[in-house]
Design an enzyme around this catalytic site. Sequence first.
Site, PDB file in Angstrom:
ATOM      1  N   ASP A 135       0.860  -1.196   0.000  1.00 51.01           N
ATOM      2  CA  ASP A 135       0.000   0.000   0.000  1.00 51.01           C
ATOM      3  C   ASP A 135       0.892   1.240   0.000  1.00 51.01           C
ATOM      4  O   ASP A 135       1.766   1.387   0.866  1.00 51.01           O
ATOM      5  CB  ASP A 135      -0.895  -0.022   1.246  1.00 51.01           C
ATOM      6  CG  ASP A 135      -1.987   1.040   1.182  1.00 51.01           C
ATOM      7  OD1 ASP A 135      -3.159   0.678   1.329  1.00 51.01           O
ATOM      8  OD2 ASP A 135      -1.655   2.223   0.998  1.00 51.01           O
ATOM      9  N   MET A 136       0.685   2.086  -0.977  1.00 49.06           N
ATOM     10  CA  MET A 136       1.512   3.291  -1.072  1.00 49.06           C
ATOM     11  C   MET A 136       1.181   4.243   0.080  1.00 49.06           C
ATOM     12  O   MET A 136       0.048   4.276   0.561  1.00 49.06           O
ATOM     13  CB  MET A 136       1.258   4.000  -2.407  1.00 49.06           C
ATOM     14  CG  MET A 136       1.536   3.158  -3.641  1.00 49.06           C
ATOM     15  SD  MET A 136       3.204   2.472  -3.680  1.00 49.06           S
ATOM     16  CE  MET A 136       4.176   3.966  -3.814  1.00 49.06           C
ATOM     17  N   ASP A 159      -3.732   2.359  -5.276  1.00 47.34           N
ATOM     18  CA  ASP A 159      -2.388   2.338  -4.670  1.00 47.34           C
ATOM     19  C   ASP A 159      -2.130   1.084  -3.846  1.00 47.34           C
ATOM     20  O   ASP A 159      -1.285   1.093  -2.974  1.00 47.34           O
ATOM     21  CB  ASP A 159      -2.201   3.592  -3.808  1.00 47.34           C
ATOM     22  CG  ASP A 159      -2.811   3.449  -2.436  1.00 47.34           C
ATOM     23  OD1 ASP A 159      -3.858   2.773  -2.306  1.00 47.34           O
ATOM     24  OD2 ASP A 159      -2.218   3.983  -1.473  1.00 47.34           O
ATOM     25  N   GLU A 160      -2.865   0.032  -4.145  1.00 52.61           N
ATOM     26  CA  GLU A 160      -2.841  -1.098  -3.228  1.00 52.61           C
ATOM     27  C   GLU A 160      -2.979  -2.405  -4.000  1.00 52.61           C
ATOM     28  O   GLU A 160      -3.786  -2.499  -4.912  1.00 52.61           O
ATOM     29  CB  GLU A 160      -4.053  -0.899  -2.318  1.00 52.61           C
ATOM     30  CG  GLU A 160      -4.190  -1.750  -1.151  1.00 52.61           C
ATOM     31  CD  GLU A 160      -5.581  -1.517  -0.536  1.00 52.61           C
ATOM     32  OE1 GLU A 160      -5.976  -2.347   0.264  1.00 52.61           O
ATOM     33  OE2 GLU A 160      -6.271  -0.529  -0.894  1.00 52.61           O
TER      34      GLU A 160
HETATM   35  P1  TTP Z   1      -5.287   5.008   0.953  1.00 50.73           P
HETATM   36  O1  TTP Z   1      -4.243   3.977   0.661  1.00 50.73           O
HETATM   37  O2  TTP Z   1      -6.391   4.624   1.852  1.00 50.73           O
HETATM   38  O3  TTP Z   1      -4.617   6.283   1.607  1.00 50.73           O
HETATM   39  P2  TTP Z   1      -3.212   6.945   1.335  1.00 50.73           P
HETATM   40  O4  TTP Z   1      -2.386   6.141   0.378  1.00 50.73           O
HETATM   41  O5  TTP Z   1      -3.409   8.360   0.947  1.00 50.73           O
HETATM   42  O6  TTP Z   1      -2.550   6.938   2.762  1.00 50.73           O
HETATM   43  P3  TTP Z   1      -1.947   5.694   3.580  1.00 50.73           P
HETATM   44  O7  TTP Z   1      -0.506   6.016   3.768  1.00 50.73           O
HETATM   45  O8  TTP Z   1      -2.700   5.700   4.869  1.00 50.73           O
HETATM   46  O9  TTP Z   1      -2.171   4.461   2.758  1.00 50.73           O
HETATM   47  O10 TTP Z   1      -5.914   5.527  -0.398  1.00 50.73           O
HETATM   48  C1  TTP Z   1      -5.142   5.674  -1.585  1.00 50.73           C
HETATM   49  C2  TTP Z   1      -5.576   6.907  -2.325  1.00 50.73           C
HETATM   50  O11 TTP Z   1      -6.962   6.827  -2.616  1.00 50.73           O
HETATM   51  C3  TTP Z   1      -5.387   8.184  -1.542  1.00 50.73           C
HETATM   52  O12 TTP Z   1      -4.087   8.728  -1.694  1.00 50.73           O
HETATM   53  C4  TTP Z   1      -6.459   9.070  -2.095  1.00 50.73           C
HETATM   54  C5  TTP Z   1      -7.559   8.125  -2.523  1.00 50.73           C
HETATM   55  N1  TTP Z   1      -8.648   8.146  -1.529  1.00 50.73           N
HETATM   56  C6  TTP Z   1      -9.727   8.999  -1.764  1.00 50.73           C
HETATM   57  O13 TTP Z   1      -9.794   9.680  -2.792  1.00 50.73           O
HETATM   58  N2  TTP Z   1     -10.716   9.078  -0.824  1.00 50.73           N
HETATM   59  C7  TTP Z   1     -10.681   8.331   0.337  1.00 50.73           C
HETATM   60  O14 TTP Z   1     -11.603   8.446   1.174  1.00 50.73           O
HETATM   61  C8  TTP Z   1      -9.565   7.439   0.548  1.00 50.73           C
HETATM   62  C9  TTP Z   1      -9.481   6.627   1.819  1.00 50.73           C
HETATM   63  C10 TTP Z   1      -8.581   7.401  -0.414  1.00 50.73           C
HETATM   64 MG    MG Z   2      -2.192   4.091   0.602  1.00 50.41          MG
END
Ligand code: TTP
Ligand code: MG
Length: 369
Positions: free
Chosen positions: A9-10, A103-104
Amino acid sequence: MERVVLHIDMDAFYASVEQRGRPELRGLPVIVGGTSRRGVVSTASYEARKFGIHSAMPIFEAKRRCPQGVFLPVRMERYKEVSSLIMEILNSFSPLVEQVSIDEAYLDVSGVARLYGSPKSIATKIKEEIKKATSLTCSIGIAPNKLLAKIASDTQKPDGLTIIPPDKLHSIVREIDIEKVPGVGRKTCQRLASLGVRKLGDIRKLGEKELLKEIGTFGLKLLDFSKGIDSSPVLPYTEAKSLSSEETLEKDTNNFEVLKRELLSQAEIVGRKLRSNGLKGSTVTLKLKRSDFSLSVKSLGLPRPTNSTELLYRSGVRLLKESDLSEKFRLIGLGVSRLSSIEEGEKQLVLHSFPWVNLYIVVNFTPVL
Ligand code: TTP
Ligand code: MG
């Protein structure tokens, strides 16, 4: 042979992509999201999270908490490009890559140990390759199944690499907050809370029968989860899953005519996308986001795949008529899934179910992602 699954996960994905492109933003609280007054935060850099800012928070609230923050609009195309690059890297390590969001991804590396060494060294190499290609960091969890790998990747963010030690597995699983378990939405969470379940381990206090009655078959899956068991395979997808279009409304509304008008323009966009990609779809999905950000998602199956704007529109209107319009909506979206290529004629190639539908089944009216 025991399976080895990685969950990658990014870190603060959209914000990190922005920071990488503009070095002057590094170390600053960066918030990416809808820039209008009605917008919400997509994500926040770790610096911004210190101010209590998180995804789905209204932008005006984020501005209140961190007036000095750098607020940037979402540049989806850019993130998709970076995402493809990352997925390509993952695919170079194993053919079993299941992308679950932008991103996952899960990666089954059970069979590739001879090529790349221990799971830990594979994960380290992946982190290095991603860093080299994109300058971004990610967090990786390593475990015998998807559930545990996902839990693991979340425990040491950002830039983490976490292996769940076998002797700690059961104590860790017991202590997982139930709302963090993949697939558990707000409604299930409330239902479980009323039964005294707050941690995953609490599930075991309920019998199979009670779980089935209260939660349905997902209850049995949760029982497995509570024992650290998850047999779901890592399923690679290669094709497009769905096409959709959605729009945040100028003003929250539940006016049928206004919503219908929006649907028409979305049916035009989706129809055009289908036609230009040589595709047809046979499941139409209507997504409505209420003013409180909860979602209503409904789908209908068509007797035959279509790419006709007219048919998409009529299906959307039918779903709209079946929707509870007593509350106002802030967003409306139309999607089509179960895609097949035109050349295949009427043969239905089911590529993947529509993500909103999955969300609906599992989460129902959850605050939006
Ligand atoms: P996530 O992997 O949940 O969040 P993240 O990568 O920003 O942070 P983390 O380090 O905690 O993993 O989500 C990936 C991307 O998806 C995030 O950068 C933006 C988008 N996203 C949204 O647009 N709305 C949301 O509610 C969430 C949770 C994510
Ligand atoms: Mg992420």
